[in-house]
Structure formats: C-alpha cells, structure tokens
Scaffold this active site. Structure first.
Site, short mmCIF file in Angstrom:
data_model
loop_
_atom_site.label_atom_id
_atom_site.label_comp_id
_atom_site.label_asym_id
_atom_site.label_seq_id
_atom_site.Cartn_x
_atom_site.Cartn_y
_atom_site.Cartn_z
N GLU A 489 0.82 -1.22 0.00
CA GLU A 489 0.00 0.00 0.00
C GLU A 489 0.86 1.27 0.00
O GLU A 489 0.32 2.38 0.07
CB GLU A 489 -0.94 0.00 1.21
N LYS A 602 5.84 -1.87 1.63
CA LYS A 602 5.24 -2.03 2.96
C LYS A 602 5.21 -3.49 3.39
O LYS A 602 5.44 -3.83 4.54
CB LYS A 602 3.82 -1.46 2.93
C1 BGC Z 1 -2.34 -4.08 5.48
C2 BGC Z 1 -3.45 -4.82 4.75
C3 BGC Z 1 -4.33 -5.51 5.77
C4 BGC Z 1 -4.83 -4.53 6.82
C5 BGC Z 1 -5.59 -5.22 7.93
C6 BGC Z 1 -2.97 -3.12 6.47
O1 BGC Z 1 -1.95 -2.46 7.18
O2 BGC Z 1 -1.56 -3.36 4.55
O3 BGC Z 1 -2.89 -5.77 3.87
O4 BGC Z 1 -5.41 -6.10 5.13
O5 BGC Z 1 -3.74 -3.85 7.41
O6 BGC Z 1 -4.77 -6.13 8.61
#
Ligand code: BGC
Length: 770
Positions: A489, A602
């Site tokens: 992300e 990330k």
């Molecule tokens: C992560 C996601 C995840 C979400 C909930 C985020 O920080 O990047 O991949 O689905 O947290 O755990």
C-alpha cells in the site's frame, strides 16, 4: 528484541507489577474471547485511571458515517464499527464508604495471570485504601468455550485492618460508547434495565442497524466460604442494573461474589423476550456453578490444544509466543457460525472496526485448515459465499456487469466499508485471495463437492470481474490491468502489479479447469452451475482463455525477477540498509509523498504471489526475487515478515527465516510496534503459525499428499506441530537429528518427506534421520 514485561512461562502470561501507564496494553494482552463475544481485561472494580473499556459481541456492527476529504462516486456510505457492547464485568467494592479504585489506592502487590491452557484470567492484588484498610483481592474470569453465550467471574475481597461495612456490588451497564467513533455518536439506543428475584438484565439496541443485545447476571455471595442470602438488594435504572450485598465485616473477613453472566444477541434470538431469556440463562449458569462451568470450559480448551498446539523445546520465549498466538486465534474464531469472521484485532480493540479483510483468506485460513475440523474452514468460505450477491452489487456500482463480483476490502455484511479510493477501488487483489482460498480449502480437505455446491459460483463471478477489469493494450498486444494498488500500500494507482495480474490469470485458469472437471464428473451438477450463473460457456470461456494465454506479466530480464509493477525500476534504487534507522518506521517519519515515490515496500507483494504459487517457480527464481524484494521491504504491515520467513525457509536460509519469524512471534507480547494498547494483531498471529508450520516445517499439500521438508532454528532443540490432512491429524516432531511423524488418525496418510513418498498407516509412527 524482548523487553518482556511478562515472566517466561510455557503456558501462562504473567504480569507482576501494576503499571497504570501500560494499563491499556495489558487490557489487550489479557483479553478473553470465545468466538461469540470478547472482553478486554478491564478491571472489575471501578477504575478512574486510563482505560479502554471493551466488551464485544460477534457479528453486530454500527454503520458509522465516514469521514472523507472529497467524496467520490462509488464510495460506501458507512464504515462498519464493532460497538463497545453493554458492559458486564463491573463489581463495585465500597469499604466504609470508600470506593476501591486502583488509581486512588496504594497498590502493594499486583499479579495478573492468563492461563492459556485453561482460558482463565486471574488477577490478585493488595491495595491500601486512604482509610488504611487493606483489601486483598483475587478475581478470576473466563468466557466459556463450551457455553459461548456465558461468562463467569469470581471476585473475592479480604479486608484487613479493622471492622466496618463493606458493600460488594456487581452491575451491568448499557450506557457505553466507542472511542473510535467518527462523529462522537452513541452507537446504542433504547437501553433498558430490569430485575427479577436474584437476576437482572440490561438490553440495548444498536442505532440504525437495530441489533439487540441482552446482558444478564445472577450473583451468588459468600462470606468466609458460607453462602449469604440476606442484605442483598437489586435495582435497575434506565440503562444500568445493580445488585449489592452489604455486610458488617470484621478484620480478615472474605466476601466473595460469583457473577454469572449471559449475553444474547438478536443475531441468534428473537428480540421479543430476550431479557427474560438472558436472565434464565444466567440463572442456569448459577445453578451449574463456577467450578462446573470452568471444568467444561477447560475441557473445551483441552480439545483445541490437543489438535492445535505447537511445542517448542529449548526456547521458552518462543514457546510462550506461539501459544499466545494460537490461543488468541482460537478465542477469536471457533468456526461454528458462517456469519462470523476474523477482524484484524479480533475482540481485543475497536480499531479496524472488527471487520473482515483479505487477511482471512490470505493468512488465516491455513491455520484453521490445519488445526480444526473441516467445517471450520468451510464456514469461512461460506461467509464469502453468502456475501456473493453483495459483491456483485458492489461491482455493479462501480460499473461492472453480468454478475461480476468485487468482494469488499473491508466488510461486516458483504457491503464495502472502505473508502480511500486507492484501496476501495484499486486494491482489487483481495478478490483473488478469495478465489485462492477455495483452492486451498479443497486441496487440504479433499472436499471437491464444495465446487459444485458453492465454490464455482464465487469463482465465476470473480473471473467475470477480472475479465472486465482487464483491457487489451494495442501497444503491448497483451491484456493489462491498470490503476491498481497491490498488497504494497506504499504505492497506489500502478499498472500491471505482478501480483494482481498473476492472481487474475490464476483465478481464470482455476475457474476454467474446475468447470471442465465438473463437466466431466457430473453433467447434472455442471448444468446446475451454468444455469445458476447463466454462464455463456462459449463467449465467456473463450475470452477467459484468451486472457489466460495473453496477460502481461512484468519481468526484469536482466535481473531475472518479476517486476512489482510497470515502472518500478524507474525509482531511485535503494535498499533498507540505506535507510537511517532513526527514520523507521517510514510511515511515522516520512511524508506520504516521499513514501509513494520511494522503492520501499510495505509488505510482501511479488513475494506474496510467489508464496501462493511457489510450485510454479524454480528455486533460483524464488531466490532472486526474494533477495531483491526482501532488501526493499520495510515490513510495516505485521502481515509481512511471516510470508518472507516462509520463503526464506523454503530457500533453506534458516537464519534469515528465523530473524523474520522473530519479528512476528512476540509482536504483541513485547509490543514491538508500541500499539498493543489498541488491540492485538490477530490476523498476523496466523502468519507466525505459518512461519513455523509452512516455514520451518516445510509443510505443503500437493497432489493429495502432505509434503514435509523440515529445518530447525539453531535456538531450538526441538519443535512439534499437528496438522490435519483430510481431517486426519498428523503429528510432526523435528529435532536436530530426525523428524518423527505420527499418524494420529484411523486412516492412511500419504506423505512425502523431502520428496520421498511414503504412506503412513493408521496410528503408525516413522522416524526419519535428517
Ligand atoms: C495491510 C493490509 C491488511 C490490513 C488489515 C494493512 O496495514 O496493509 O494488507 O489487510 O492492514 O490487517
């Protein structure tokens, strides 16, 4: 890495100091749950210090209004929040008119023990009140695993230093609020309270969603071990119910209350008469008694541990860490109800709204596949099946047609709740994880029937989405997927994210292959799927095949790696070693703009794809990609290190696998990220389990066979785990010299050990030298 506040113990988490500044942390760590409800470790007696009160009931939510900078078409109207539910843990203690409150007393002794084997929380302390009276308290509580709508507390206070009047008053309170509420709104309304004889109840209804929760209690008092029935008063206000015993104590007297609680939700009961029903249930619990209830609760936990424990010898911190993770996963989801799922924080905090993410399919499902009966994982799949219609509606809102489904990024009831455009509209890889989970479930359980009954409908709808989300690029003469966010992300709106494209291709292929298999196996079932989905087996399948054969997958030929997305190599190429440790984590030190432009990742992205489809790649390809991306990954999602750890173990780089494993093993216990106060990282706990079983254990299911390729970290003398294959449990024990496998079932289990195939008969044990 270990700043442990907790004593080392294989089965227990032990806190020995009262540290008000870390009160919220401990409330998360010592939280209890039983799949149906959860409770942070809030004190029973009043506490005026800092606390996050948290009582949660599975499956209910409040549609909180969203906060966005600029509204965009297609955004969901609300963000589901798990409401802090009516509170049932409270027990006021007043000694000579002074309320026992650890924020106001001198706390001389404090000890809190979570016994993970038994699912029992015990807290004891000695507090000196301003009057000089000393209160010695022992409180024990559990949320029953065998009677999931019930909980019990035993609270005993011994008073020293004189005689006087003590009042012990258990209460229920429906006047609760959420800290995580966008507009400071209250989530509950129509609160009421009532009592009848020894029982009392509070009832409240969530605003807008109209879920009703009825919480009841019955209390049993003793003084110095003898039952007391007089001087007990019950009362009910608008939103609270109280019961109280008043007693003239002498020096050294012990007053104890056993509080039996029932929590009923309108998701399981008709609203009419719920308060009465809850009171009757609390009454039955009281009749059964604390010890008998505890006994059946402990037996339910024993059954879970028998099939799901991991034993690590030679490293007590690791043992405690993995048991904590297994314990929390079992507290969060028991798999009896296909309407429930696993929120990233489970029942331990308000963050993430208690909702379902792709975490379930991508990270958590394997844990339940291996440690629980088949129906548990099947229920996780059915959860998505039941949301198919909403996923189709969701896709239609975004302009997709013909039954294409886009499952939400975040959901409680199938509707999308996430509303950052770069995630809501672009992090579409989640759809692929849901398809992959069907495949994963079938290869573990052998339940091929799932495809015809439910699976294919989901696969077809997801495939339709991918077919429409792709477009043909004249320039490339290939199909491309533009404007996406991968698992990383830290970059948005990229084109041809390798992970997304490979998942899209895989989903289409798996759907086509599964249809072909069903057509061969049962014409009736095949025709039923076709008529339910109105699939055009000519046009749609031929387009899908065209995409499968001609989708663009970015690669870097010179480096011999898959490219995370178009243009990734245009970035300033740096590695994590180039970063100033003072600037980590990046998300707390860098501007978002700087993060987006940087090469830093990330969480596992290309490597997430390689993890899923590992068998398609040669070891050298995996190694090149691993070296390249691991050196650029900052692991700022707790879901990340475990996937890298599994791959490092696959490459037999045990040291690296172990270092990565350590990043998740005690993440919450040792609070690496300084955020445990908000709740535990439940979904990433499954990742730690993966790094042991799939990582060090090298466990894979391939071609109807369990593969094992175990290694052992130098710090451990041995470890063992149990996995289920086709519901048959198999125990694997690894030490430096040998691997011992024991078939605990009544059926033969086909195995492959470092690629050598063998069949282990019922009850058979085999020791293989390493
Ligand atoms: C992560 C996601 C995840 C979400 C909930 C985020 O920080 O990047 O991949 O689905 O947290 O755990």
């Amino acid at each position: 890495m270990t700043d442990s506040r907790f004593q080392s113990d294989e089965w227990k988490i032990i806190e020995t100091r009262f540290e008000p500044e870390r009160g919220r942390d401990s409330e998360s760590i010592f939280a209890l749950g039983n799949g149906m409800m959860g409770q942070r470790a809030n004190f029973e007696e009043r506490y005026s210090g800092d606390t996050l009160q948290g009582t949660y009931v599975a499956g209910i939510y409040y549609p909180d209004k969203t906060v966005v900078g600029w509204w965009k078409n297609g955004y969901p109207e609300y963000f589901a929040k798990v409401p802090n539910a009516p509170s049932w843990t409270g027990i006021d203690v007043k000694i000579d008119g002074e309320l026992l409150d650890l924020a106001k007393c001198k706390v001389k002794v404090f000890r809190r023990v979570l016994d993970m084997k038994e699912g029992l929380l015990t807290r004891s302390f000695t507090a000196v009140m301003s009057s000089g009276r000393v209160a010695e308290v022992t409180a024990r509580r559990f949320l029953s695993m065998s009677e999931p709508e019930r909980a019990a507390i035993s609270y005993a206070v011994t008073i020293r230093g004189g005689s006087g009047t003590v009042e012990v008053a258990p209460w229920l309170n429906a006047d609760v609020y959420n800290e995580d509420a966008n507009y400071d709104e209250k989530f509950w309304e129509k609160e009421s309270a009532e009592y009848d004889g020894l029982r009392a109840a509070v009832v409240a209804q969530t605003r807008k969603t109209a879920f009703v929760v009825a919480t009841a209690m019955e209390n049993a008092f003793t003084v110095n071990g003898k039952s007391v029935k007089s001087n007990i008063a019950l009362s009910a206000g608008d939103k609270t119910a109280h019961c109280s015993l008043t007693y003239q104590y002498s020096d050294g007297d012990t007053v104890e209350v056993k509080k039996y609680v029932a929590v009923l939700s309108s998701t399981n009961h008709p609203v009419e008469g719920m308060a009465r029903k809850a009171m009757a249930s609390a009454g039955e619990a009281a009749k059964k008694g604390f010890d008998a209830m505890l006994d059946s609760h402990v037996r339910a936990w024993a059954a879970k541990w028998e099939m799901g424990d991991i034993v690590i010898r030679g490293d007590i911190a690791a043992q405690q860490g993995i048991r904590f993770n297994i314990f929390q996963l079992n507290q969060t989801y028991t798999g009896e109800d296909p309407r429930l799922n696993i929120g990233p924080k489970g029942f331990t905090g308000e963050k993430y709204g208690g909702s379902t993410y792709w975490d379930t399919e991508a990270f958590v499902l394997p844990f339940y596949l291996s440690t629980a009966d088949t129906h548990v994982a099947r229920n996780l799949l059915l959860y998505r099946y039941k949301h198919l219609e909403k996923a189709i509606e969701n896709a239609a809102k975004l302009g997709f047609k013909n039954g294409a489904a886009l499952y939400p990024m975040v959901t409680m009831n199938g509707e999308e709740c996430h509303n950052e455009w770069e995630i809501t509209f672009e992090e579409i890889h989640r759809n692929g994880a849901i398809a992959y989970a069907i495949y994963n479930y079938i290869r573990h359980t052998g339940d091929q029937g799932y495809l015809a009954e439910y699976g294919l409908e989901v696969l077809i709808a997801i495939s339709r989405f991918w077919a429409q989300r792709c477009n043909f690029s004249e320039e490339k003469n290939q199909y491309v997927i533009l404007g996406v966010t991968g698992p990383n992300e830290y970059e948005n709106n990229v084109s041809n994210n390798w992970y997304t494209n490979i998942l899209a291709r895989w989903t289409l292929k798996y759907t086509v292959d599964s249809l072909a298999w069903l057509r061969k196996t049962s014409t009736v079932k095949f025709n039923s799927v076709i008529s339910r989905t109105r699939l055009d087996t000519e046009c749609e399948l031929s387009l899908w095949n065209e995409i499968i054969n001609n989708i663009y997958l970015p690669v870097h030929h010179d480096l011999g790696i898959f490219l995370q997305q178009d243009g990734y190599m245009d970035k300033l190429q740096q590695t994590v070693k180039d970063l100033d440790p003072a600037e980590r984590p990046l998300n707390q030190h860098w501007s978002w703009d700087r993060i987006l432009r940087s090469v830093f990742i990330k969480q596992a992205d290309v490597l997430q794809g390689i993890y899923f489809f590992e068998d398609d790649y040669e070891e050298e390809t995996i190694r090149r990609n691993f070296d390249f991306y691991e050196s650029r990954c900052v692991h700022e999602s707790s879901l990340s290190p475990s996937i890298h750890s599994v791959l490092a173990a696959r490459l037999h780089d045990i040291e690296r696998a172990y270092t990565l494993y350590l990043r998740t093993a005690r993440l919450d216990l040792d609070d690496y990220n300084r955020e445990v106060k908000d709740g535990l990282h439940i979904t990433s706990m499954a990742g730690t389990w993966l790094s042991i079983v799939e990582g060090f254990g090298g466990m894979r299911i391939r071609n109807d066979r369990v593969y094992l390729d175990p290694v052992i970290p130098a710090a451990w003398s041995s470890y063992s785990f149990i996995i289920r294959f086709r519901n048959n449990p198999l125990r694997v024990e690894v030490n430096g010299k040998a691997v011992t496998v024991v078939n605990l079932s009544g059926e033969s289990i086909p195995l492959a050990f470092c690629d050598e195939q063998l069949t282990l008969g019922p009850g058979e044990e085999k020791k293989i030298a390493k």
